[in-house]
Design an enzyme around this catalytic site. Structure first.
Site, PDB file in Angstrom:
ATOM      1  N   HIS A  35      -4.108   6.797   1.390  1.00  0.00           N
ATOM      2  CA  HIS A  35      -4.141   5.464   0.600  1.00  0.00           C
ATOM      3  C   HIS A  35      -5.631   4.925   1.162  1.00  0.00           C
ATOM      4  O   HIS A  35      -6.002   5.283   2.247  1.00  0.00           O
ATOM      5  CB  HIS A  35      -3.037   4.554   1.177  1.00  0.00           C
ATOM      6  CG  HIS A  35      -3.514   3.396   0.811  1.00  0.00           C
ATOM      7  ND1 HIS A  35      -3.975   2.621  -0.172  1.00  0.00           N
ATOM      8  CD2 HIS A  35      -3.477   2.118   1.853  1.00  0.00           C
ATOM      9  CE1 HIS A  35      -4.223   1.422  -0.091  1.00  0.00           C
ATOM     10  NE2 HIS A  35      -4.017   0.918   1.224  1.00  0.00           N
ATOM     11  N   ASN A  91     -10.173  -1.257  -2.037  1.00  0.00           N
ATOM     12  CA  ASN A  91      -8.786  -0.695  -1.591  1.00  0.00           C
ATOM     13  C   ASN A  91      -7.787  -1.586  -2.688  1.00  0.00           C
ATOM     14  O   ASN A  91      -7.596  -2.856  -2.853  1.00  0.00           O
ATOM     15  CB  ASN A  91      -8.442  -1.438  -0.118  1.00  0.00           C
ATOM     16  CG  ASN A  91      -7.146  -1.080   0.218  1.00  0.00           C
ATOM     17  OD1 ASN A  91      -5.759  -1.024  -0.629  1.00  0.00           O
ATOM     18  ND2 ASN A  91      -6.803  -1.492   1.461  1.00  0.00           N
ATOM     19  N   CYS A  99       0.970  -1.169   0.069  1.00  0.00           N
ATOM     20  CA  CYS A  99      -0.082  -0.152   0.110  1.00  0.00           C
ATOM     21  C   CYS A  99       0.794   1.241  -0.199  1.00  0.00           C
ATOM     22  O   CYS A  99       0.296   2.411  -0.425  1.00  0.00           O
ATOM     23  CB  CYS A  99      -0.860  -0.060   1.228  1.00  0.00           C
ATOM     24  SG  CYS A  99      -1.820  -1.432   1.050  1.00  0.00           S
TER      25      CYS A  99
HETATM   26  O1  UT7 Z   1      -4.325  -1.458   2.736  1.00  0.00           O
HETATM   27  C1  UT7 Z   1      -3.727  -1.520   3.793  1.00  0.00           C
HETATM   28  C2  UT7 Z   1      -3.885  -2.567   4.952  1.00  0.00           C
HETATM   29  N1  UT7 Z   1      -5.490  -2.727   5.302  1.00  0.00           N
HETATM   30  C3  UT7 Z   1      -5.871  -2.263   6.103  1.00  0.00           C
HETATM   31  O2  UT7 Z   1      -5.501  -0.991   6.553  1.00  0.00           O
HETATM   32  C4  UT7 Z   1      -7.046  -2.717   6.748  1.00  0.00           C
HETATM   33  C5  UT7 Z   1      -7.388  -2.509   8.103  1.00  0.00           C
HETATM   34  N2  UT7 Z   1      -8.321  -3.297   8.729  1.00  0.00           N
HETATM   35  C6  UT7 Z   1      -9.487  -3.324   8.434  1.00  0.00           C
HETATM   36  O3  UT7 Z   1     -10.011  -2.430   7.774  1.00  0.00           O
HETATM   37  C7  UT7 Z   1     -10.717  -3.912   9.184  1.00  0.00           C
HETATM   38  O4  UT7 Z   1     -10.052  -4.873  10.291  1.00  0.00           O
HETATM   39  C8  UT7 Z   1     -11.451  -4.850   8.593  1.00  0.00           C
HETATM   40  C9  UT7 Z   1     -12.569  -4.038   7.806  1.00  0.00           C
HETATM   41  C10 UT7 Z   1     -10.694  -5.816   7.602  1.00  0.00           C
HETATM   42  C11 UT7 Z   1     -12.399  -5.870   9.471  1.00  0.00           C
HETATM   43  O5  UT7 Z   1     -13.247  -5.205  10.373  1.00  0.00           O
HETATM   44  P1  UT7 Z   1     -13.131  -5.383  12.051  1.00  0.00           P
HETATM   45  O6  UT7 Z   1     -13.940  -4.451  12.707  1.00  0.00           O
HETATM   46  O7  UT7 Z   1     -11.466  -5.096  12.430  1.00  0.00           O
HETATM   47  O8  UT7 Z   1     -13.537  -6.756  11.846  1.00  0.00           O
HETATM   48  P2  UT7 Z   1     -12.600  -8.395  12.640  1.00  0.00           P
HETATM   49  O9  UT7 Z   1     -11.663  -8.678  11.887  1.00  0.00           O
HETATM   50  O10 UT7 Z   1     -12.159  -7.749  14.038  1.00  0.00           O
HETATM   51  O11 UT7 Z   1     -13.841  -9.012  12.752  1.00  0.00           O
HETATM   52  C12 UT7 Z   1     -15.142  -8.785  13.489  1.00  0.00           C
HETATM   53  C13 UT7 Z   1     -16.125  -9.891  13.218  1.00  0.00           C
HETATM   54  C14 UT7 Z   1     -15.656 -11.336  13.107  1.00  0.00           C
HETATM   55  O12 UT7 Z   1     -16.927 -12.114  13.511  1.00  0.00           O
HETATM   56  P3  UT7 Z   1     -16.567 -12.701  15.083  1.00  0.00           P
HETATM   57  O13 UT7 Z   1     -15.231 -13.386  15.158  1.00  0.00           O
HETATM   58  O14 UT7 Z   1     -16.728 -11.556  15.819  1.00  0.00           O
HETATM   59  O15 UT7 Z   1     -18.013 -13.528  15.268  1.00  0.00           O
HETATM   60  C15 UT7 Z   1     -15.489 -11.752  11.742  1.00  0.00           C
HETATM   61  O16 UT7 Z   1     -15.546 -12.822  11.277  1.00  0.00           O
HETATM   62  O17 UT7 Z   1     -16.715  -9.709  11.814  1.00  0.00           O
HETATM   63  C16 UT7 Z   1     -16.311 -10.893  10.949  1.00  0.00           C
HETATM   64  N3  UT7 Z   1     -16.187 -10.260   9.536  1.00  0.00           N
HETATM   65  C17 UT7 Z   1     -17.257 -10.119   8.708  1.00  0.00           C
HETATM   66  N4  UT7 Z   1     -18.521 -10.270   8.758  1.00  0.00           N
HETATM   67  C18 UT7 Z   1     -19.374 -10.136   7.705  1.00  0.00           C
HETATM   68  C19 UT7 Z   1     -15.122 -10.138   9.033  1.00  0.00           C
HETATM   69  N5  UT7 Z   1     -15.175  -9.887   7.656  1.00  0.00           N
HETATM   70  C20 UT7 Z   1     -16.617  -9.871   7.793  1.00  0.00           C
HETATM   71  C21 UT7 Z   1     -17.438  -9.589   6.414  1.00  0.00           C
HETATM   72  N6  UT7 Z   1     -18.812  -9.931   6.460  1.00  0.00           N
HETATM   73  N7  UT7 Z   1     -16.817  -9.373   5.255  1.00  0.00           N
END
Ligand code: UT7
Length: 333
Positions: free
Chosen positions: A260, A290, A115
């Site tokens: 970004h 992204n 990125c």
């Molecule tokens: O490009 C540069 C690098 N990348 C970034 O900067 C991305 C940085 N991270 C993020 O943007 C966020 O961490 C995400 C958007 C990827 C994820 O959001 P989050 O609020 O951090 O979610 P999480 O990974 O902590 O997961 C929370 C819950 C989980 O379920 P449980 O374990 O709480 O039941 C995941 O399984 O959300 C679930 N989950 C989803 N649910 C529905 C993860 N992805 C999805 C999804 N749809 N697409």
């Protein structure tokens, strides 16, 4: 010593629009979850029958050249940022050189800083211009992430975010102003927080035989989303403040911040911390997702086309991602 200046910008995204509604038919996710957590409403995915990293880059480059009143013949060096090259090797720089039909033997350099790749690439090009080594450098960020994501429920935290596209900038010397400074950082302790493991060269030879590979998960993007998010918000702020301090500027001096496009929530957090009004931050992640190294040049190209980048404006670029790597650039347009 010359400054370097961006004299042309262009971008290209694939035709196929992938909506959140479509994703929710192949993955256990919802439009509501994706919009709430990422701000993304749709993104573009390539058609593997016709799009490549190099040909998308060439389309973006031709637009940048045209806007700069230049032709392919004027380019004397290419810096190409991508983590999703068309081949394992050679890199995409030479493929772009071929695609643009540039004969002669100009150099083409590949940058693999995810990125932050475009800002790293910009920084390299800036140094070559400042020293007088080259006069017209094509700097590109292009990615095809849609074929590297795990587009199943298992990979849903990455499948809904990453997408495809290309952006290009042309750099030339300038007597007065242009790129004021660039700031590059890395911390490899976190390499595995966001990575694609294979095809890893340190594997025993037998493990790299395709017929031996039963589980192909290691060829897909793996991301510890919350860990990446936590580091991103800290590093974005640090590296923006570093750029301002290096130029004796304050946050009020920024005319447009082009972050970004990692996650709309990250951009909004930085905007709030810096106290910038909506018209001082450019976001298009809602429409493109992204696109890793392509996100900043696509965003700059759109911002410029919409008239949001004007002569003398102070433009701040900032990025954070896999590596971890993070970077910023301050530009007097
Ligand atoms: O490009 C540069 C690098 N990348 C970034 O900067 C991305 C940085 N991270 C993020 O943007 C966020 O961490 C995400 C958007 C990827 C994820 O959001 P989050 O609020 O951090 O979610 P999480 O990974 O902590 O997961 C929370 C819950 C989980 O379920 P449980 O374990 O709480 O039941 C995941 O399984 O959300 C679930 N989950 C989803 N649910 C529905 C993860 N992805 C999805 C999804 N749809 N697409």
């Amino acid at each position: 010593m010359h400054h370097s200046k961006i004299v042309g910008l262009g971008h290209h995204v694939p035709e196929t629009v992938i909506t959140n509604e479509y994703l929710s038919t192949i993955i256990d996710t919802t439009d509501e979850w994706i919009v709430e957590r990422t701000g993304i409403r749709e993104r573009r995915w390539i058609d593997p029958a016709k799009d490549t990293v190099a040909n998308m880059a060439a389309k973006a480059s031709r637009i940048a050249l045209q806007r700069a009143n230049l032709t392919e013949k004027d380019i004397d060096f290419i810096v190409f940022a991508t983590i999703t090259p068309d081949y394992f090797f050679p890199g995409s720089g030479v493929l772009l050189q071929r695609e643009l039909g540039i004969d002669g033997r100009i150099g083409a350099l590949d940058i693999r800083n995810a990125c932050s790749g475009f800002i790293y690439a910009l920084s390299v090009a800036d140094q070559f211009i400042k020293t007088g080594m080259y006069k017209t450098i094509l700097v590109v960020g292009a990615e095809i992430q849609s074929t590297a994501i795990d587009a199943t429920t298992r990979g849903r935290n990455t499948a809904v975010i990453f997408a495809d596209g290309a952006g290009a900038a042309i750099l030339q010397p300038s007597a007065k102003q242009g790129i004021l400074s660039t700031h590059l950082h890395s911390d490899g302790r976190f390499a595995e927080e966001l990575y694609v493991k294979d095809p890893g060269s340190s594997r025993p030879r037998e493990e790299r035989q395709p017929e031996q590979i039963l589980d192909t998960t290691s060829f897909k993007v793996v991301m510890n989303g919350s860990q990446v998010f936590k580091h991103a918000v800290v590093r974005f702020m640090e590296v923006i403040n570093e750029a301002l301090a290096a130029n004796n500027m304050k946050k009020e001096d920024i005319n447009l911040l082009v972050p970004h496009q990692a996650n709309l929530r990250i951009s909004q957090y930085i905007q709030e911390k810096l106290g910038l009004k909506d018209d001082k931050v450019f976001n298009n992640i809602m429409r493109y997702g992204n696109t890793t190294a392509a996100s900043i040049p696509i965003a700059m190209s759109e911002a410029w086309a919409e008239g949001r980048i004007k002569e003398n404006d102070v433009i701040c670029l900032a990025a954070f991602g896999s590596g971890f790597t993070w970077a910023s650039a301050l530009i007097r347009w």
